[in-house]
Scaffold this motif. Structure first.
Motif, PDB file in Angstrom:
ATOM      1  N   CYS A  90      50.256  64.102  49.670  1.00 26.95           N
ATOM      2  CA  CYS A  90      51.801  63.659  50.201  1.00 26.95           C
ATOM      3  C   CYS A  90      51.417  62.375  51.230  1.00 26.95           C
ATOM      4  CB  CYS A  90      52.548  64.430  50.701  1.00 26.95           C
ATOM      5  SG  CYS A  90      54.151  63.996  51.717  1.00 26.95           S
ATOM      6  N   ALA A  91      51.636  61.251  50.780  1.00 25.97           N
ATOM      7  CA  ALA A  91      51.441  60.223  51.698  1.00 25.97           C
ATOM      8  C   ALA A  91      52.742  59.848  52.290  1.00 25.97           C
ATOM      9  CB  ALA A  91      51.014  58.984  50.831  1.00 25.97           C
ATOM     10  N   ALA A  92      52.518  59.392  53.507  1.00 22.40           N
ATOM     11  CA  ALA A  92      53.733  59.245  54.500  1.00 22.40           C
ATOM     12  C   ALA A  92      53.677  57.813  55.003  1.00 22.40           C
ATOM     13  CB  ALA A  92      53.859  60.242  55.842  1.00 22.40           C
ATOM     14  N   SER A  93      54.796  57.311  55.342  1.00 22.24           N
ATOM     15  CA  SER A  93      54.486  55.888  55.789  1.00 22.24           C
ATOM     16  C   SER A  93      55.412  55.942  57.124  1.00 22.24           C
ATOM     17  CB  SER A  93      55.563  54.869  54.962  1.00 22.24           C
ATOM     18  OG  SER A  93      56.931  55.375  54.993  1.00 22.24           O
ATOM     19  N   GLY A  94      55.061  55.034  58.006  1.00 21.76           N
ATOM     20  CA  GLY A  94      55.453  55.224  59.376  1.00 21.76           C
ATOM     21  C   GLY A  94      54.416  55.550  60.419  1.00 21.76           C
ATOM     22  N   ARG A  95      54.189  55.231  61.743  1.00 27.42           N
ATOM     23  CA  ARG A  95      53.560  55.429  62.565  1.00 27.42           C
ATOM     24  C   ARG A  95      53.572  56.773  63.263  1.00 27.42           C
ATOM     25  NH1 ARG A  95      54.572  50.183  66.153  1.00 27.42           N
ATOM     26  NH2 ARG A  95      56.793  50.814  65.615  1.00 27.42           N
ATOM     27  N   THR A  96      54.596  57.610  63.171  1.00 25.46           N
ATOM     28  CA  THR A  96      54.815  58.842  63.662  1.00 25.46           C
ATOM     29  C   THR A  96      54.487  60.109  62.781  1.00 25.46           C
ATOM     30  OG1 THR A  96      57.043  58.984  63.284  1.00 25.46           O
ATOM     31  CG2 THR A  96      56.533  57.793  65.086  1.00 25.46           C
ATOM     32  N   PHE A  97      53.822  59.876  61.597  1.00 21.81           N
ATOM     33  CA  PHE A  97      53.283  60.901  60.886  1.00 21.81           C
ATOM     34  C   PHE A  97      52.800  62.056  61.734  1.00 21.81           C
ATOM     35  CE2 PHE A  97      52.161  63.255  57.267  1.00 21.81           C
ATOM     36  CZ  PHE A  97      50.847  63.619  57.432  1.00 21.81           C
ATOM     37  N   SER A  98      52.026  61.841  62.490  1.00 22.79           N
ATOM     38  CA  SER A  98      51.173  62.660  63.154  1.00 22.79           C
ATOM     39  C   SER A  98      51.866  63.609  64.323  1.00 22.79           C
ATOM     40  CB  SER A  98      49.888  61.987  64.080  1.00 22.79           C
ATOM     41  OG  SER A  98      50.416  61.160  65.120  1.00 22.79           O
ATOM     42  N   SER A  99      53.133  63.207  64.466  1.00 18.88           N
ATOM     43  CA  SER A  99      54.095  64.215  65.395  1.00 18.88           C
ATOM     44  C   SER A  99      54.942  64.891  64.653  1.00 18.88           C
ATOM     45  CB  SER A  99      54.931  63.198  66.210  1.00 18.88           C
ATOM     46  OG  SER A  99      55.944  62.526  65.287  1.00 18.88           O
ATOM     47  N   TYR A 100      54.766  64.954  63.193  1.00 21.09           N
ATOM     48  CA  TYR A 100      55.667  66.055  62.381  1.00 21.09           C
ATOM     49  C   TYR A 100      54.683  67.151  61.925  1.00 21.09           C
ATOM     50  CZ  TYR A 100      59.367  62.405  62.186  1.00 21.09           C
ATOM     51  OH  TYR A 100      60.422  61.309  62.386  1.00 21.09           O
TER      52      TYR A 100
END
Length: 122
Positions: free
Chosen positions: A22-32
């Motif tokens: 599952c690839a995520a876009s956005g710079r805040t992925f690591s906070s989720y």
């Protein structure tokens, strides 16, 4: 906000393995916190696995415990679901989702991918 796209689904024989990404876009992925859910034909969507933002905590549904492994690579904005010893009853559309805190309930997850089909033949 984060956008999610699953990949890696397909057709596999019972006993085989697949790895979903599952690839995520956005710079805040690591906070989720991230979760995987699945929905079989004619059934409600159900929880499969979840992982905290750091990867330090994981939860699994009883039906997949010992066979599936969730992991994440924050540097790659990607979460994985390694599925081993697959059974026909694992056939479903698999969804990844993002939440503010690790959880097993759908309503805790604000962002969802479109899903990827996994079919396990007997």
């Amino acid at each position: 906000q984060v956008q999610l796209v699953e990949s890696g689904g397909g057709l596999v024989q019972a006993g085989g393995s697949l790895r979903l990404s599952c690839a995520a876009s956005g710079r805040t992925f690591s906070s989720y916190a991230m979760g995987w859910f699945r929905q079989a034909p004619g059934k409600e969507r159900e929880f499969v696995a979840a992982i905290s933002w750091s990867g330090g905590r994981t939860y699994y549904a009883d039906s997949v415990k010992g066979r599936f492994t969730i992991s994440r690579a924050n540097a790659k904005n990607t979460v994985y679901l390694q599925m081993n010893s697959l059974k026909p009853e694992d056939t479903a559309v698999y969804y990844c989702a993002a939440a503010n805190i690790i959880a097993t309930t759908e309503t805790s997850y604000a962002y969802w991918g479109p899903g990827t089909q996994v079919t396990v033949s007997s």
